[in-house]
Write a protein that holds these residues in place. Structure first.
Motif, PDB file in Angstrom:
ATOM      1  N   GLN A   1     -13.527  78.971  63.600  1.00 42.84           N
ATOM      2  CA  GLN A   1     -13.317  77.735  64.346  1.00 42.84           C
ATOM      3  C   GLN A   1     -11.824  77.513  64.493  1.00 42.84           C
ATOM      4  O   GLN A   1     -11.161  76.963  63.614  1.00 42.84           O
ATOM      5  CB  GLN A   1     -13.996  76.572  63.613  1.00 42.84           C
ATOM      6  N   ASN A   2     -11.309  77.934  65.627  1.00 47.11           N
ATOM      7  CA  ASN A   2      -9.865  77.947  65.825  1.00 47.11           C
ATOM      8  C   ASN A   2      -9.412  76.862  66.786  1.00 47.11           C
ATOM      9  O   ASN A   2      -8.339  76.956  67.365  1.00 47.11           O
ATOM     10  CB  ASN A   2      -9.430  79.323  66.357  1.00 47.11           C
ATOM     11  N   ALA A   3     -10.253  75.845  66.980  1.00 42.28           N
ATOM     12  CA  ALA A   3      -9.892  74.767  67.887  1.00 42.28           C
ATOM     13  C   ALA A   3      -8.643  74.059  67.377  1.00 42.28           C
ATOM     14  O   ALA A   3      -8.560  73.667  66.220  1.00 42.28           O
ATOM     15  CB  ALA A   3     -11.040  73.764  68.004  1.00 42.28           C
ATOM     16  N   GLY A   4      -7.671  73.904  68.257  1.00 39.54           N
ATOM     17  CA  GLY A   4      -6.445  73.219  67.887  1.00 39.54           C
ATOM     18  C   GLY A   4      -5.441  74.085  67.167  1.00 39.54           C
ATOM     19  O   GLY A   4      -4.353  73.616  66.831  1.00 39.54           O
ATOM     20  N   GLY A   5      -5.759  75.367  66.904  1.00 35.82           N
ATOM     21  CA  GLY A   5      -4.851  76.237  66.159  1.00 35.82           C
ATOM     22  C   GLY A   5      -4.599  77.541  66.883  1.00 35.82           C
ATOM     23  O   GLY A   5      -4.895  77.690  68.070  1.00 35.82           O
ATOM     24  N   GLY A   6      -4.065  78.509  66.151  1.00 34.29           N
ATOM     25  CA  GLY A   6      -3.803  79.817  66.729  1.00 34.29           C
ATOM     26  C   GLY A   6      -2.717  79.795  67.782  1.00 34.29           C
ATOM     27  O   GLY A   6      -1.895  78.878  67.868  1.00 34.29           O
ATOM     28  N   VAL A   7      -2.731  80.818  68.621  1.00 34.39           N
ATOM     29  CA  VAL A   7      -1.721  80.945  69.672  1.00 34.39           C
ATOM     30  C   VAL A   7      -1.819  79.798  70.668  1.00 34.39           C
ATOM     31  O   VAL A   7      -0.808  79.196  71.061  1.00 34.39           O
ATOM     32  CB  VAL A   7      -1.880  82.304  70.402  1.00 34.39           C
TER      33      VAL A   7
ATOM     34  N   GLY B   1     -11.749  74.009  72.376  1.00 34.07           N
ATOM     35  CA  GLY B   1     -12.953  74.822  72.261  1.00 34.07           C
ATOM     36  C   GLY B   1     -12.743  76.075  71.448  1.00 34.07           C
ATOM     37  O   GLY B   1     -12.539  76.035  70.241  1.00 34.07           O
ATOM     38  N   SER B   2     -12.763  77.201  72.124  1.00 32.43           N
ATOM     39  CA  SER B   2     -12.745  78.496  71.437  1.00 32.43           C
ATOM     40  C   SER B   2     -11.393  78.859  70.840  1.00 32.43           C
ATOM     41  O   SER B   2     -11.308  79.629  69.893  1.00 32.43           O
ATOM     42  CB  SER B   2     -13.160  79.596  72.427  1.00 32.43           C
ATOM     43  N   GLY B   3     -10.306  78.326  71.407  1.00 33.86           N
ATOM     44  CA  GLY B   3      -8.975  78.705  70.946  1.00 33.86           C
ATOM     45  C   GLY B   3      -8.531  80.067  71.451  1.00 33.86           C
ATOM     46  O   GLY B   3      -7.529  80.601  70.979  1.00 33.86           O
ATOM     47  N   LYS B   4      -9.252  80.636  72.424  1.00 37.29           N
ATOM     48  CA  LYS B   4      -8.926  81.964  72.945  1.00 37.29           C
ATOM     49  C   LYS B   4      -7.955  81.854  74.127  1.00 37.29           C
ATOM     50  O   LYS B   4      -8.119  81.011  74.998  1.00 37.29           O
ATOM     51  CB  LYS B   4     -10.186  82.690  73.393  1.00 37.29           C
TER      52      LYS B   4
END
Length: 650
Positions: free
Chosen positions: A139-145, A211-214
């Protein structure tokens, strides 16, 4: 004096360092809505399969069909995807019939009312806990790249708003002649460009961010269509429409307004100034409202008052910091700037600080709520940092006001500066022409020759004439710069304003992070609600004697349950002989029953750790109450006994 290029380089490096520290590699945005309750509850064990799962949050959230997923022990999805909203902040999702016994996983990913993504998961069991192979996708919503890019886009949008609104306000309210100065025009146009580009980028990234963070989902047009139907999508779209109106405002300010000023028609200039002031204020307030209507101000207590206060706060920030940036550019890049313009900006900055103090105090009370939240939450600590930076900025501004006072005094009593007298008593540095001289400088005959030829205009070679004209223009520019740099008052003001701008860069970065951090009041309320949902009485210790009636059948069971609350617990059992030594019995079991709720018996079979010591982890206490704890001890093939004791858990 050193050239300005290194100073601007240092400012850019400071900007990159602060932005990197605050945004790069950041964790997902702090949840602004917290899960405060659920049915079945976290870790609960129910005897019959429920027809639905309900989730209660600390504030209203936005959900879609896939926002809540329920997975069975094998990892298969068993919800029907239909999300209901029966009342308040409670949401439900239906379950299929005929669910097997075992441990089920509930995963949720929603968007809080102030536009930030919230995700999490918990488990409950039907019949009895079991192993589960359910895997929750990252669950990468709001994070990652995407989260990092989105945070950077927010920073650029704030900076663009400050430059656009503050720069235009500086021209209209403080320095009308600045409308015709190219460096000043670039500040305002650059602000509009940055805000427009950042808004488009935020609109494209919004679906992936929540959503997906992609990264691949940024250009998903179907996802963009869904974003446009949300509150945040409407705010960003409105901002783009207002930016179109702002483009027209800029065209008039730097086009018709400058032309009327050159024509010298005072009545037309006055009417046009009034129209631009009214129209610009409306557009600026509208742009500010696109933040207020979709973020912190739109939720929580007194939202109807908080939103206009937030708009005033943003306008005051823009008038101060945007005007400061424009003044800095004018001091370094413009041929001259009137002392009266600096005085007027000093008054504007003072009024802006007063408005900031009043609106900031109200916002702090509304978002923090208590002294404990001020020091005990991330939002409160960031707010203290922001207040400290504002205090530093005000201190440097006070130094700038002192330099402004000296400039005013100097303008009122013209004096020779570096043996070069200014042309006007109200000008910080003169707009020199070919007749200007600097008596303290010796200009070689080699420098004078091209000037004389160009001035005479007698060269028959057009290329040579153009070359000489360029040389003359370059020499004039260099002479103007030497005159500007020779003014100690202007030099002092430039240094203090540059220091203000450096602090402002850091302040704007902290503010950006602050707007994406869960307010202290919300965090404390969520903690209180969660604590109420998971009541804890503290570690539980019981001492129960037993006697199986057989040979060597006496002893004592010491039972510890830690932390002694609803949800997950760790259980330790110690079986001792009458002399206090460990008793290695063949078997020991525990059963928990809550008769008032018809729950149990919930059987726990601990694992042997050492002689006389057994342990079990993940012991689920579904609800608080007066539980009956039964311990079965077997000392031989035929000798066993069950002893019990009541204990309040939660």
């Amino acid at each position: 004096m050193k050239t300005i290029a290194p100073r601007f380089r240092h400012l850019v490096l400071l900007f990159l360092a602060v932005t990197g520290a605050l945004l790069a590699g950041a964790a997902p945005a702090s949840a602004h809505a917290a899960l405060t309750g659920s049915d079945p509850g976290q870790g609960a064990v129910v005897q019959q399969a429920p027809q639905q799962v309900s989730l209660t949050f600390s504030e209203e959230v936005a959900m879609s069909g896939g926002s809540v997923r329920v997975l069975d022990p094998s990892g298969k999805r068993v919800d029907n995807g239909k999300v209901g909203h029966p009342k308040g902040t409670t949401y439900t999702v239906g379950l299929h019939g005929g669910l097997p016994d075992g441990t089920f996983t509930v995963a949720y990913q929603v968007v809080s009312a102030d536009s930030h993504p919230v995700s999490g998961a918990y488990t409950f069991s039907i019949g009895a806990p079991s192993k589960t192979s359910a895997v929750i996708a990252d669950q990468n919503a709001g994070g990652g790249v995407v989260g990092t890019l989105y945070g950077a886009g927010r920073y650029v949008s704030y900076a663009g708003f400050v430059l656009l609104v503050g720069g235009a306000a500086f021209v209209l309210a403080c320095w009308p002649r600045g409308a015709g100065i190219k460096p000043v025009q670039r500040v305002v146009v650059g602000g509009w460009t940055a805000l427009t580009a950042a808004t488009i980028a935020l609109l494209l990234m919004r679906g992936s961010y929540t959503g997906s963070g992609k990264v691949s989902d940024i250009f998903d047009m179907a996802l963009l269509g869904q974003v446009l139907q949300t509150k945040s999508g409407a705010a960003l779209t409105s901002r783009l429409l207002l930016l179109a109106a702002a483009a027209l405002f800029i065209a008039v300010l730097f086009g018709a307004y400058v032309k009327r000023a050159e024509d010298g028609d005072k009545k037309e200039i006055k009417d046009l100034t009034f129209g631009l002031a009214v129209g610009g204020t409306v557009v600026a307030a509208g742009l500010g409202a696109t933040w207020a209507m979709a973020e912190h101000a739109s939720t929580g207590i007194q939202a109807g008052l908080a939103m206009p206060v937030d708009v005033l706060h943003l306008l005051a920030v823009a008038a101060w910091l945007g005007g400061l940036t424009t003044l800095l550019v004018a001091l370094y890049r413009a041929p001259s700037i009137e002392a009266s313009a600096v005085r007027r900006f000093s008054r504007v900055a003072f009024c802006s600080v007063v408005v900031l103090a009043a609106t900031g105090l109200y916002q702090s009370w509304r978002q923090v709520g208590s002294l404990s939240a001020l020091t005990g939450t991330t939002y409160g600590r960031l707010l203290l940092i922001k207040v400290g930076l504002v205090a530093v900025l005000v201190g440097i501004a006070w130094i700038s006001r002192r330099w402004t006072g000296r400039i005013t005094a100097s303008a009122a009593a013209p004096e020779t500066v570096g043996e070069q007298r200014t042309d006007s008593p109200d000008t910080l540095s003169s707009d020199t022409d070919s007749s200007d001289t600097v008596s303290s400088e010796r200009i070689s005959s080699k420098e004078k020759e091209p000037v004389a030829v160009a001035a005479g205009g007698r060269s028959d070679d057009p290329r040579r004439a153009a070359q000489l004209a360029r040389q003359r223009a370059a020499m004039t520019t260099a002479r103007e710069k030497r005159v500007r740099d020779a003014d100690p008052h202007r030099f002092g003001l430039r240094r203090s304003v540059l220091a203000e701008a450096g602090v402002a860069v850091v302040l704007l970065a902290v503010t950006t992070v602050l707007t994406s951090t869960e307010p202290g009041r919300t965090e404390e309320e969520a903690k209180s609600a969660t604590s109420a949902a998971q009541t804890q009485s503290g570690p539980l210790s019981l001492k129960v004697p037993f006697d199986t009636g057989g040979e060597d059948g006496k002893g004592t069971v010491l039972l510890d349950i830690d932390p002694g609350r609803t949800g997950d617990n760790v259980m330790h059992l110690y079986v001792q002989r009458p002399n206090g030594k460990g008793f290695d019995v063949p078997e020991v079991k525990v059963a928990l029953t809550l008769k008032s709720k018809n729950i149990g018996p919930l059987t726990v079979t601990p694992d042997r750790i050492a002689t006389g010591h057994w342990s079990a982890s993940g012991v689920q206490i579904p609800v608080a109450g007066d539980w009956k704890i039964e311990v079965t001890v077997r000392t031989s093939d035929i000798d066993q006994i069950t002893v019990s004791k009541n204990a309040k858990i939660g």
